[in-house]
Design an enzyme around this catalytic site. Sequence first.
Site, PDB file in Angstrom:
ATOM      1  N   SER A  35      93.327  -4.722  14.335  1.00  0.00           N
ATOM      2  CA  SER A  35      94.121  -5.494  13.373  1.00  0.00           C
ATOM      3  C   SER A  35      93.990  -6.989  13.601  1.00  0.00           C
ATOM      4  N   SER A 141     100.104   1.337  23.513  1.00  0.00           N
ATOM      5  CA  SER A 141     100.977   2.481  23.223  1.00  0.00           C
ATOM      6  C   SER A 141     101.550   2.325  21.825  1.00  0.00           C
ATOM      7  N   GLY A 177     118.271   5.628  20.739  1.00  0.00           N
ATOM      8  CA  GLY A 177     117.580   5.449  22.024  1.00  0.00           C
ATOM      9  C   GLY A 177     118.197   4.303  22.807  1.00  0.00           C
ATOM     10  N   GLY A 179     117.098   3.084  25.851  1.00  0.00           N
ATOM     11  CA  GLY A 179     116.197   2.612  26.919  1.00  0.00           C
ATOM     12  C   GLY A 179     116.074   1.092  26.854  1.00  0.00           C
ATOM     13  N   ILE A 181     114.076  -0.907  25.180  1.00  0.00           N
ATOM     14  CA  ILE A 181     113.988  -1.517  23.851  1.00  0.00           C
ATOM     15  C   ILE A 181     115.355  -1.450  23.173  1.00  0.00           C
ATOM     16  N   GLU A 184     117.727  -4.067  24.770  1.00  0.00           N
ATOM     17  CA  GLU A 184     117.389  -5.465  24.454  1.00  0.00           C
ATOM     18  C   GLU A 184     117.702  -5.785  22.990  1.00  0.00           C
ATOM     19  N   GLU A 200     122.382   7.558  22.190  1.00  0.00           N
ATOM     20  CA  GLU A 200     121.460   7.954  23.268  1.00  0.00           C
ATOM     21  C   GLU A 200     121.639   9.450  23.512  1.00  0.00           C
ATOM     22  N   HIS A 444     120.607 -26.185  44.991  1.00  0.00           N
ATOM     23  CA  HIS A 444     122.011 -25.983  44.615  1.00  0.00           C
ATOM     24  C   HIS A 444     122.349 -26.895  43.445  1.00  0.00           C
TER      25      HIS A 444
HETATM   26  C1  LIG Z   1     109.610  -4.417  21.873  1.00  0.00           C
HETATM   27  C2  LIG Z   1     108.889  -4.472  23.184  1.00  0.00           C
HETATM   28  C3  LIG Z   1     109.245  -5.408  24.129  1.00  0.00           C
HETATM   29  C4  LIG Z   1     108.573  -5.474  25.341  1.00  0.00           C
HETATM   30  N1  LIG Z   1     108.940  -6.410  26.245  1.00  0.00           N
HETATM   31  C5  LIG Z   1     108.277  -6.527  27.407  1.00  0.00           C
HETATM   32  C6  LIG Z   1     108.587  -7.562  28.329  1.00  0.00           C
HETATM   33  O1  LIG Z   1     109.496  -8.356  28.106  1.00  0.00           O
HETATM   34  N2  LIG Z   1     107.862  -7.645  29.458  1.00  0.00           N
HETATM   35  C7  LIG Z   1     106.845  -6.780  29.731  1.00  0.00           C
HETATM   36  O2  LIG Z   1     106.187  -6.932  30.761  1.00  0.00           O
HETATM   37  N3  LIG Z   1     106.530  -5.767  28.885  1.00  0.00           N
HETATM   38  C8  LIG Z   1     107.212  -5.639  27.724  1.00  0.00           C
HETATM   39  N4  LIG Z   1     106.871  -4.656  26.845  1.00  0.00           N
HETATM   40  C9  LIG Z   1     105.759  -3.753  27.184  1.00  0.00           C
HETATM   41  C10 LIG Z   1     104.417  -4.473  26.934  1.00  0.00           C
HETATM   42  O3  LIG Z   1     104.413  -5.030  25.632  1.00  0.00           O
HETATM   43  C11 LIG Z   1     103.253  -3.510  27.062  1.00  0.00           C
HETATM   44  O4  LIG Z   1     103.333  -2.842  28.304  1.00  0.00           O
HETATM   45  C12 LIG Z   1     101.927  -4.268  27.003  1.00  0.00           C
HETATM   46  O5  LIG Z   1     101.846  -5.085  25.872  1.00  0.00           O
HETATM   47  C13 LIG Z   1     100.780  -3.263  26.997  1.00  0.00           C
HETATM   48  O6  LIG Z   1      99.586  -3.949  26.930  1.00  0.00           O
HETATM   49  P1  LIG Z   1      98.197  -3.191  26.909  1.00  0.00           P
HETATM   50  O7  LIG Z   1      97.271  -4.071  27.650  1.00  0.00           O
HETATM   51  O8  LIG Z   1      98.320  -1.797  27.346  1.00  0.00           O
HETATM   52  O9  LIG Z   1      97.781  -3.113  25.382  1.00  0.00           O
HETATM   53  P2  LIG Z   1      98.331  -3.836  24.043  1.00  0.00           P
HETATM   54  O10 LIG Z   1      98.719  -5.249  24.289  1.00  0.00           O
HETATM   55  O11 LIG Z   1      99.319  -2.948  23.428  1.00  0.00           O
HETATM   56  O12 LIG Z   1      96.995  -3.891  23.194  1.00  0.00           O
HETATM   57  C14 LIG Z   1      96.396  -2.768  22.650  1.00  0.00           C
HETATM   58  C15 LIG Z   1      95.586  -3.229  21.439  1.00  0.00           C
HETATM   59  O13 LIG Z   1      94.676  -2.197  21.066  1.00  0.00           O
HETATM   60  C16 LIG Z   1      94.575  -2.166  19.645  1.00  0.00           C
HETATM   61  N5  LIG Z   1      94.057  -0.835  19.300  1.00  0.00           N
HETATM   62  C17 LIG Z   1      94.690   0.368  19.394  1.00  0.00           C
HETATM   63  N6  LIG Z   1      93.859   1.370  19.049  1.00  0.00           N
HETATM   64  C18 LIG Z   1      92.665   0.790  18.705  1.00  0.00           C
HETATM   65  C19 LIG Z   1      91.415   1.294  18.266  1.00  0.00           C
HETATM   66  N7  LIG Z   1      91.173   2.611  18.115  1.00  0.00           N
HETATM   67  N8  LIG Z   1      90.425   0.411  17.992  1.00  0.00           N
HETATM   68  C20 LIG Z   1      90.621  -0.918  18.158  1.00  0.00           C
HETATM   69  N9  LIG Z   1      91.779  -1.450  18.569  1.00  0.00           N
HETATM   70  C21 LIG Z   1      92.795  -0.609  18.866  1.00  0.00           C
HETATM   71  C22 LIG Z   1      95.990  -2.460  19.190  1.00  0.00           C
HETATM   72  O14 LIG Z   1      96.028  -2.961  17.861  1.00  0.00           O
HETATM   73  C23 LIG Z   1      96.447  -3.501  20.218  1.00  0.00           C
HETATM   74  O15 LIG Z   1      96.236  -4.818  19.796  1.00  0.00           O
HETATM   75  C24 LIG Z   1     107.519  -4.566  25.615  1.00  0.00           C
HETATM   76  C25 LIG Z   1     107.153  -3.610  24.665  1.00  0.00           C
HETATM   77  C26 LIG Z   1     107.818  -3.565  23.465  1.00  0.00           C
HETATM   78  C27 LIG Z   1     107.392  -2.562  22.448  1.00  0.00           C
HETATM   79  N1  LIG Z   2     111.758  -6.119  29.405  1.00  0.00           N
HETATM   80  C1  LIG Z   2     110.748  -5.276  29.455  1.00  0.00           C
HETATM   81  O1  LIG Z   2     109.937  -5.308  30.357  1.00  0.00           O
HETATM   82  C2  LIG Z   2     110.591  -4.271  28.367  1.00  0.00           C
HETATM   83  C3  LIG Z   2     111.327  -4.386  27.211  1.00  0.00           C
HETATM   84  C4  LIG Z   2     111.179  -3.421  26.224  1.00  0.00           C
HETATM   85  C5  LIG Z   2     110.278  -2.399  26.397  1.00  0.00           C
HETATM   86  N2  LIG Z   2     109.558  -2.326  27.533  1.00  0.00           N
HETATM   87  C6  LIG Z   2     108.631  -1.186  27.724  1.00  0.00           C
HETATM   88  O2  LIG Z   2     108.558  -0.384  26.559  1.00  0.00           O
HETATM   89  C7  LIG Z   2     108.718   0.986  26.919  1.00  0.00           C
HETATM   90  C8  LIG Z   2     109.364   1.748  25.799  1.00  0.00           C
HETATM   91  O3  LIG Z   2     110.757   1.405  25.663  1.00  0.00           O
HETATM   92  P1  LIG Z   2     111.792   2.407  25.001  1.00  0.00           P
HETATM   93  O4  LIG Z   2     113.141   1.813  25.156  1.00  0.00           O
HETATM   94  O5  LIG Z   2     111.325   2.799  23.643  1.00  0.00           O
HETATM   95  O6  LIG Z   2     111.603   3.707  25.885  1.00  0.00           O
HETATM   96  P2  LIG Z   2     112.450   4.321  27.091  1.00  0.00           P
HETATM   97  O7  LIG Z   2     111.688   5.501  27.518  1.00  0.00           O
HETATM   98  O8  LIG Z   2     112.795   3.271  28.077  1.00  0.00           O
HETATM   99  O9  LIG Z   2     113.833   4.791  26.427  1.00  0.00           O
HETATM  100  C9  LIG Z   2     113.913   5.716  25.379  1.00  0.00           C
HETATM  101  C10 LIG Z   2     115.326   6.264  25.351  1.00  0.00           C
HETATM  102  O10 LIG Z   2     115.498   7.012  24.158  1.00  0.00           O
HETATM  103  C11 LIG Z   2     116.204   8.205  24.464  1.00  0.00           C
HETATM  104  N3  LIG Z   2     115.844   9.183  23.433  1.00  0.00           N
HETATM  105  C12 LIG Z   2     114.664   9.853  23.307  1.00  0.00           C
HETATM  106  N4  LIG Z   2     114.699  10.634  22.191  1.00  0.00           N
HETATM  107  C13 LIG Z   2     115.910  10.440  21.622  1.00  0.00           C
HETATM  108  C14 LIG Z   2     116.522  10.934  20.448  1.00  0.00           C
HETATM  109  N5  LIG Z   2     115.897  11.798  19.643  1.00  0.00           N
HETATM  110  N6  LIG Z   2     117.780  10.531  20.154  1.00  0.00           N
HETATM  111  C15 LIG Z   2     118.428   9.625  20.955  1.00  0.00           C
HETATM  112  N7  LIG Z   2     117.883   9.117  22.082  1.00  0.00           N
HETATM  113  C16 LIG Z   2     116.632   9.509  22.408  1.00  0.00           C
HETATM  114  C17 LIG Z   2     115.751   8.576  25.858  1.00  0.00           C
HETATM  115  O11 LIG Z   2     116.701   9.401  26.489  1.00  0.00           O
HETATM  116  C18 LIG Z   2     115.642   7.201  26.519  1.00  0.00           C
HETATM  117  O12 LIG Z   2     116.843   6.797  27.114  1.00  0.00           O
HETATM  118  C19 LIG Z   2     109.539   0.966  28.207  1.00  0.00           C
HETATM  119  O13 LIG Z   2     109.182   2.044  29.029  1.00  0.00           O
HETATM  120  C20 LIG Z   2     109.200  -0.361  28.845  1.00  0.00           C
HETATM  121  O14 LIG Z   2     108.266  -0.211  29.874  1.00  0.00           O
HETATM  122  C21 LIG Z   2     109.690  -3.241  28.533  1.00  0.00           C
END
Ligand SMILES: Cc1cc2nc3c(=O)[nH]c(=O)nc-3n(C[C@H](O)[C@H](O)[C@H](O)COP(=O)(O)OP(=O)(O)OC[C@H]3O[C@@H](n4cnc5c(N)ncnc54)[C@H](O)[C@@H]3O)c2cc1C
Ligand SMILES: NC(=O)c1ccc[n+]([C@@H]2O[C@H](COP(=O)([O-])OP(=O)(O)OC[C@H]3O[C@@H](n4cnc5c(N)ncnc54)[C@H](O)[C@@H]3O)[C@@H](O)[C@H]2O)c1
Length: 457
Positions: A35, A141, A177, A179, A181, A184, A200, A444
């Site tokens: 994308s 993911s 959910g 967790g 996300i 936050e 949850e 401090h």
């Molecule tokens: C809402 C949210 C908040 C988060 N906040 C944090 C945070 O504060 N701190 C933190 O450390 N982590 C956070 N995470 C987790 C973090 O974003 C991910 O762990 C991290 O971005 C994963 O990176 P990656 O290198 O695995 O791949 P990504 O950065 O996910 O990149 C994968 C890329 O592959 C592309 N792709 C997929 N399939 C194909 C294909 N077949 N062909 C070509 N391209 C493809 C996708 O479009 C994407 O751009 C958060 C996640 C979410 C969803």
């Molecule tokens: N600050 C950060 O680093 C940050 C912030 C956001 C996300 N992330 C990453 O993204 C990943 C995904 O986050 P997430 O919050 O989606 O996943 P998660 O696995 O942390 O939480 C999912 C929650 O949804 C609940 N659940 C599952 N199915 C359900 C249903 N049908 N009904 C109600 N509750 C249900 C589970 O019991 C669990 O508590 C995390 O594992 C984390 O590593 C990181």
Amino acid sequence: MKQYDAIIIGFGKAGKTLAAELSNRGWQVAVIERSDMMYGGSCPNIACIPTKTLIHEAGISSLLYHEDFPKQANMYKQAVARKNRLTSFLRGNNYERLSKRPNVTVYTGTASFISANTLKVALPDGDIELQGKEIFINTGSTPIIPAIDGLKESQHVYTSATLLDMNVLPKHLIIVGGGYIGLEFASMYAGFGSKVTILESGNRFMPRNDQDIAKSVREVMERKGIEIHLNARAQSIHDTNDGVTLTYSDVSDGTPYFVDGDAILIATGRKPMIEGLNLQAAGVEVDAHGAIVVNDQLRTTAPHVWAMGDVKGGPQFTYLSLDDFRIIRDQLFGDKKRDIGDRDPVQYAVFIDPPLAHIGLTEEEALKRGYSFKVSRLPATSVVRSRTLQQTDGMLKAIVNSHSGKIMGCTLFCADAPEIINIVALAMKTGQEAAFLRDFIFTHPSMSEGLNQLFDV
Ligand SMILES: Cc1cc2nc3c(=O)[nH]c(=O)nc-3n(C[C@H](O)[C@H](O)[C@H](O)COP(=O)(O)OP(=O)(O)OC[C@H]3O[C@@H](n4cnc5c(N)ncnc54)[C@H](O)[C@@H]3O)c2cc1C
Ligand SMILES: NC(=O)c1ccc[n+]([C@@H]2O[C@H](COP(=O)([O-])OP(=O)(O)OC[C@H]3O[C@@H](n4cnc5c(N)ncnc54)[C@H](O)[C@@H]3O)[C@@H](O)[C@H]2O)c1
């Protein structure tokens, strides 16, 4: 067919860093990203950076316009616009940084395997085939969408990525959910002035943390008007004239309940993004959760095919994807000593208000493993910096080995926790005893000086 030294599928943290490294070493590199809205991967486009930008704005909004919904809604709209400008800037930068290199080609198309070293790339004007000596999968993911009746038909259901693009502040956000996300987004939208309900399905709030910490987080969230329902399984969703109704049942006794809102966020976990990759053609195996199977050096079951980041399963953090890059760099060019086993314990931070950060063992885990340990707790309000910041909510907790004096674990639920946890991580990873932080000279007033008291065990 074009030949490359390396083909990287996905523009994630590990992939883009590796592409630059290989290019610096003179390799011919292809990066395939499906994308043009995802150059730089999830973190700068749909995950860490946009969420943390909006969370910061929510804090300002709540200070300035508390309980004035129209002003908060206006602030939210502007915050989304500012967030979009930032993500667009970062996306452009990320693209430039690779595409301007003469030995890197960025293909904007979807990749799938034809064989272990040949890929098909579906481009807007047709398919092409590329051959690579080494192939790196970094496709990230994707949200897990549970089977809930009416979910697909509803106009009010969002994932974390699509909700970030909605510029109308929901009056009532329902989050499925509880967790990272879910928490936050709950904290963020409550800060902007939305009513928030978390549903949850588990019977424990924040099961990965100790119960005293979870209780403290829950109290703070509930004081901000966030409703939290445990044992709540979403059953059906239907749109109404005013918004949307979600029906859920109590897992323990089946009692049905209804909740009305105007937006639903599905935050029920994320699974490895392997769809369409045709991994079988390359002999790349996946586990029961769809995660690509790798060894500790990130090699898959196919020779010369590697996987890094979320797609290989395990904890999902940008900094672990970056560390995957370091492992591969070491395997290709270093002394081949670095592997996944080297990085424990890994600290993490959840950006709620105040934020929560953790490293190592919880008290419950230390008990289960039969360690002899001391527990230290400190209310955030005991750290004078919390008063100057007007952020007195929360608590700090440490687990210290009674025999060795070594730090076994630490949870910080307080202002600046995502920064301070790195100091604790540094102390743990360099083998310091708790007394090191007890006697360390901190600036401090700072939240980190709370570690002097916390580690006085
Ligand atoms: C809402 C949210 C908040 C988060 N906040 C944090 C945070 O504060 N701190 C933190 O450390 N982590 C956070 N995470 C987790 C973090 O974003 C991910 O762990 C991290 O971005 C994963 O990176 P990656 O290198 O695995 O791949 P990504 O950065 O996910 O990149 C994968 C890329 O592959 C592309 N792709 C997929 N399939 C194909 C294909 N077949 N062909 C070509 N391209 C493809 C996708 O479009 C994407 O751009 C958060 C996640 C979410 C969803
Ligand atoms: N600050 C950060 O680093 C940050 C912030 C956001 C996300 N992330 C990453 O993204 C990943 C995904 O986050 P997430 O919050 O989606 O996943 P998660 O696995 O942390 O939480 C999912 C929650 O949804 C609940 N659940 C599952 N199915 C359900 C249903 N049908 N009904 C109600 N509750 C249900 C589970 O019991 C669990 O508590 C995390 O594992 C984390 O590593 C990181």
